[in-house]
Design an enzyme around this catalytic site. Structure first.
Site, short mmCIF file in Angstrom:
data_model
loop_
_atom_site.label_atom_id
_atom_site.label_comp_id
_atom_site.label_asym_id
_atom_site.label_seq_id
_atom_site.Cartn_x
_atom_site.Cartn_y
_atom_site.Cartn_z
N GLY A 248 10.28 5.61 -7.30
CA GLY A 248 9.95 5.18 -8.66
C GLY A 248 9.07 3.95 -8.61
O GLY A 248 8.38 3.69 -7.61
N GLY A 249 9.12 3.16 -9.67
CA GLY A 249 8.29 1.95 -9.75
C GLY A 249 8.59 0.97 -8.64
O GLY A 249 7.78 0.08 -8.33
N GLY B 286 -26.98 3.34 7.08
CA GLY B 286 -26.16 2.46 6.23
C GLY B 286 -24.96 1.94 7.00
O GLY B 286 -24.51 0.81 6.78
N ALA B 287 -24.45 2.79 7.90
CA ALA B 287 -23.28 2.38 8.67
C ALA B 287 -23.61 1.18 9.56
O ALA B 287 -22.75 0.33 9.82
CB ALA B 287 -22.77 3.54 9.51
C1 HXC Z 1 22.97 2.54 -9.93
C2 HXC Z 1 23.02 3.75 -8.00
C3 HXC Z 1 21.63 4.01 -8.11
C4 HXC Z 1 20.95 3.46 -9.22
C5 HXC Z 1 22.36 4.95 -6.33
N1 HXC Z 1 23.42 4.37 -6.89
N2 HXC Z 1 21.26 4.76 -7.06
N3 HXC Z 1 23.67 3.02 -8.91
N4 HXC Z 1 21.65 2.73 -10.10
N5 HXC Z 1 19.64 3.63 -9.37
C6 HXC Z 1 24.77 4.33 -6.37
C7 HXC Z 1 25.47 5.68 -6.43
O1 HXC Z 1 26.09 5.86 -7.68
C8 HXC Z 1 26.49 5.55 -5.31
O2 HXC Z 1 27.57 4.77 -5.77
C9 HXC Z 1 25.76 4.70 -4.28
O3 HXC Z 1 24.73 4.02 -5.00
C10 HXC Z 1 25.15 5.50 -3.20
O4 HXC Z 1 24.41 6.56 -3.77
P1 HXC Z 1 24.51 8.07 -3.25
O5 HXC Z 1 23.85 8.90 -4.23
O6 HXC Z 1 25.93 8.36 -2.90
O7 HXC Z 1 23.69 7.98 -1.89
P2 HXC Z 1 22.73 9.05 -1.27
O8 HXC Z 1 23.35 10.39 -1.26
O9 HXC Z 1 22.32 8.48 0.05
O10 HXC Z 1 21.45 9.12 -2.23
C11 HXC Z 1 20.63 7.99 -2.39
C12 HXC Z 1 19.64 8.21 -3.55
C13 HXC Z 1 20.44 8.64 -4.82
C14 HXC Z 1 18.67 9.32 -3.17
C15 HXC Z 1 18.88 6.93 -3.74
O11 HXC Z 1 21.50 7.71 -5.00
C16 HXC Z 1 19.59 8.63 -6.04
O12 HXC Z 1 18.85 9.58 -6.26
N6 HXC Z 1 19.76 7.59 -6.85
C17 HXC Z 1 19.06 7.50 -8.10
C18 HXC Z 1 17.64 7.20 -7.89
C19 HXC Z 1 16.92 6.96 -9.19
O13 HXC Z 1 16.67 7.91 -9.93
N7 HXC Z 1 16.71 5.67 -9.50
C20 HXC Z 1 16.06 5.26 -10.68
C21 HXC Z 1 14.62 5.50 -10.47
S1 HXC Z 1 13.63 4.87 -11.76
P3 HXC Z 1 29.02 4.85 -5.12
O14 HXC Z 1 29.88 4.02 -6.03
O15 HXC Z 1 29.39 6.28 -5.11
O16 HXC Z 1 28.92 4.25 -3.76
C22 HXC Z 1 13.24 3.39 -11.20
C23 HXC Z 1 12.29 2.68 -12.08
C24 HXC Z 1 11.81 1.43 -11.43
O17 HXC Z 1 13.65 2.95 -10.22
C25 HXC Z 1 10.67 0.92 -12.25
C26 HXC Z 1 10.12 -0.32 -11.73
C27 HXC Z 1 8.87 -0.68 -12.46
#
Ligand code: HXC
Length: 519
Positions: free
Chosen positions: A171-172, A406-407
């Protein structure tokens, strides 16, 4: 509470903080072949040098029951320490706490070390391992990212910024590393993308794995987003430490000078014979680099991307130097869009951080064709020209073989403020290669000859005449565009002497708000 109990309480709190999201999640992290945030920091810094900040910070979110789930330090470990005795500021996202997802307080912690790094004029190293924005927090997390981005931008060109990606970075969130100077990714566990495979599938219908979309290989070879692809975290940490050794602390300092055990006047006899007699035969430019730098040591940047140009750091008589070199071994060393961008960014990095630049030239020209034109070779080539022309650091150029069209101009020629321009006797400096030139100059005459043998003989004669006149360094030397034609085996000594003479170089560009490089 009695004072002794207070001390014990502190020790307990520290122990609790050090466990991050708890033993179970640490075990899970290890089972994926990943180190924890603290383990990574300890590997990165000189032993015992780490001083941690904000161990007692917790998140402030009361949504989705989060008020009942708090971890000391939240999802990032921050502080400072030393690498080879020089101070660096660090942050490492802790995947064991909410998947290292960015909360408002985490952003504050990261911003604090970035601000300190700026105030103290020290590099900042970020280790990324995060699920992105903390979903429960909503916009405060987005604001936190933007606070970090703004600091990345303002620190650019002031202090070196290095990003290691040791887990997810999606993501971002990808934009903070993207704004830094160097990105390093591990072959296992590390990926970067703006939108993940699921979103890609729903929006475009494309089915793709995480690895194929944003793994280390993809970003090292295809996108060029990553500068270093490493097999594992330990190698990544060693690479960062090595990289830091070539860099100054900030834009007002010089890189550290290392003791040089390699004789400065070492003659490298092999170089006299390295260029093949046939101008179309390749050779490995990395052998030239290895033959001239201190102890043959070269840290290549972007090794897998746009391999027709080589960029990286080495030392001459202990002084850190950026090297840009065409690679005849790959696509004949031609300049294309990717090679131009790669080299331009590297030149600008070196210039921003007072690192002298050595350019080794063997370039047949810009890659022709609609593919390159549509991809914007004009703008990309201009970037490289801009970068060289704008750079004020000492610039030494050695033309090894071809330097056409040019290079020739782009690759740090005299008129783009190349300081010392040398050539090997094997150099060919001309507007274009012999065959192409004769086709243009003698096209009508060639057409008029009907007998094929006569035609071939005529073309051969003309090509040889052209080569005689232009396929050498002496025409350029006769105008002073080449300062000297040097014996290849003596290149190391001549380069060292050149940079020695340039140590006191001072030129200043016209005052402006900023330039407008053709992005
Ligand atoms: C809160 C989160 C989290 C998040 C993971 N966790 N991502 N909690 N916010 N964004 C937590 C899970 O609930 C879990 O908690 C622990 O972290 C580990 O995650 P798992 O899923 O069990 O791990 P894994 O299987 O290794 O997968 C990792 C992952 C997946 C691929 C990163 O967690 C995932 O897809 N997370 C969401 C990613 C996402 O969509 N993020 C937002 C993107 S938008 P527990 O309690 O079970 O340990 C964004 C915008 C940014 O980021 C913009 C900036 C400008």
């Amino acid at each position: 509470m009695e004072n002794q109990q207070k001390v014990k309480n502190l020790i307990d709190l520290r122990d609790q903080a050090k466990l991050g999201g708890g033993e179970k999640r640490i075990t899970s992290q290890h089972s994926k072949g990943k180190f924890t945030a603290r383990e990574r920091i300890h590997m990165l810094l000189d032993e015992g040098s780490f001083e941690e900040f904000d161990m007692f910070v917790t998140h402030r979110c009361n949504n989705f029951g989060l008020e009942n789930e708090k971890y000391l330090g939240d999802g990032v470990v921050t502080g400072h320490g030393t690498i080879d005795g020089r101070t660096v500021f660090v942050f490492a996202q802790d995947f064991t706490v909410f998947g290292g997802s960015l909360s408002e307080t985490m952003a504050l912690k990261i911003c604090k070390v970035m601000d300190m790094a700026m105030k103290m004029g020290c590099p900042v190293i970020g280790i990324n391992d995060s699920g992105g924005a903390r979903i429960q927090e909503g916009v405060t997390s987005l604001a936190g990212y933007a606070e970090i981005f703004e600091r990345n931008i303002l620190a650019s060109g002031v202090i070196p910024q290095i990003s290691a990606i040791f887990g997810p970075c999606a993501g971002g969130a990808v934009y903070s590393p993207a704004l830094t100077d160097f990105i390093l990714m591990t072959e296992q566990n590390s990926y970067m993308f703006v939108t993940g495979p699921k979103v890609v599938k729903s929006v475009t219908g494309e089915t793709i794995t995480t690895e194929d979309l944003g793994g280390a290989d993809v970003h090292a070879r295809k996108s060029g987003v990553s500068h270093f692809r490493v097999s594992d975290e330990e190698t990544g940490i060693t690479t960062i430490r090595e990289l830091i050794s070539y860099l100054p602390q900030n834009n007002l300092e010089e890189a550290p000078i290392e003791e040089c055990s390699d004789p400065i006047n070492r003659l490298e006899d092999g170089l006299n014979a390295i260029v093949p007699d046939n101008p179309n035969m390749p050779y490995d430019m990395k052998s030239v680099i290895a033959g001239i730098v201190d102890c043959g040591k070269f840290l290549e940047v972007h090794a897998d991307y746009a391999r027709n140009i080589i960029v990286g750091f080495a030392r001459f008589n202990g002084i850190s130097t950026g090297i840009i070199a065409n690679q005849p071994n790959f696509l004949a060393g031609v300049l294309d869009c990717d090679a131009s961008r790669k080299a331009a960014r590297f030149v600008r990095f070196c210039d921003a951080f007072n690192i002298p630049i050595l350019t080794l030239v063997d370039v047949p020209g810009f890659l022709p064709g609609s593919g390159q034109e549509y991809a914007g070779i004009i703008a990309h080539g201009a970037k490289l020209m801009f970068a060289y022309g704008e750079a004020t650091v000492p610039k030494v150029t050695i033309t090894i073989r071809k330097s056409y069209g040019g290079a020739h101009d782009v690759m740090s020629c005299k008129q783009l403020r190349g300081d010392f321009n040398y050539a090997w006797p094997t150099a060919e400096i001309a507007v274009m290669g012999a065959a192409g030139a004769i086709e243009v100059l003698e096209g009508r005459a060639i057409k008029a000859i009907t007998d094929p043998d006569e035609k071939a003989k005529f073309v051969d004669e003309k090509v040889n005449e052209y080569k005689e006149k232009f396929a050498n360094p002496y025409q350029a030397a006769s105008y002073g565009y080449i300062d000297d034609v040097i014996e290849p085996r003596n290149t190391r000594f001549r380069v060292i002497r050149a940079f020695q003479a340039l140590q006191t170089k001072k030129i200043v560009n016209p005052l402006k708000k900023h330039s407008n490089i053709p992005l």
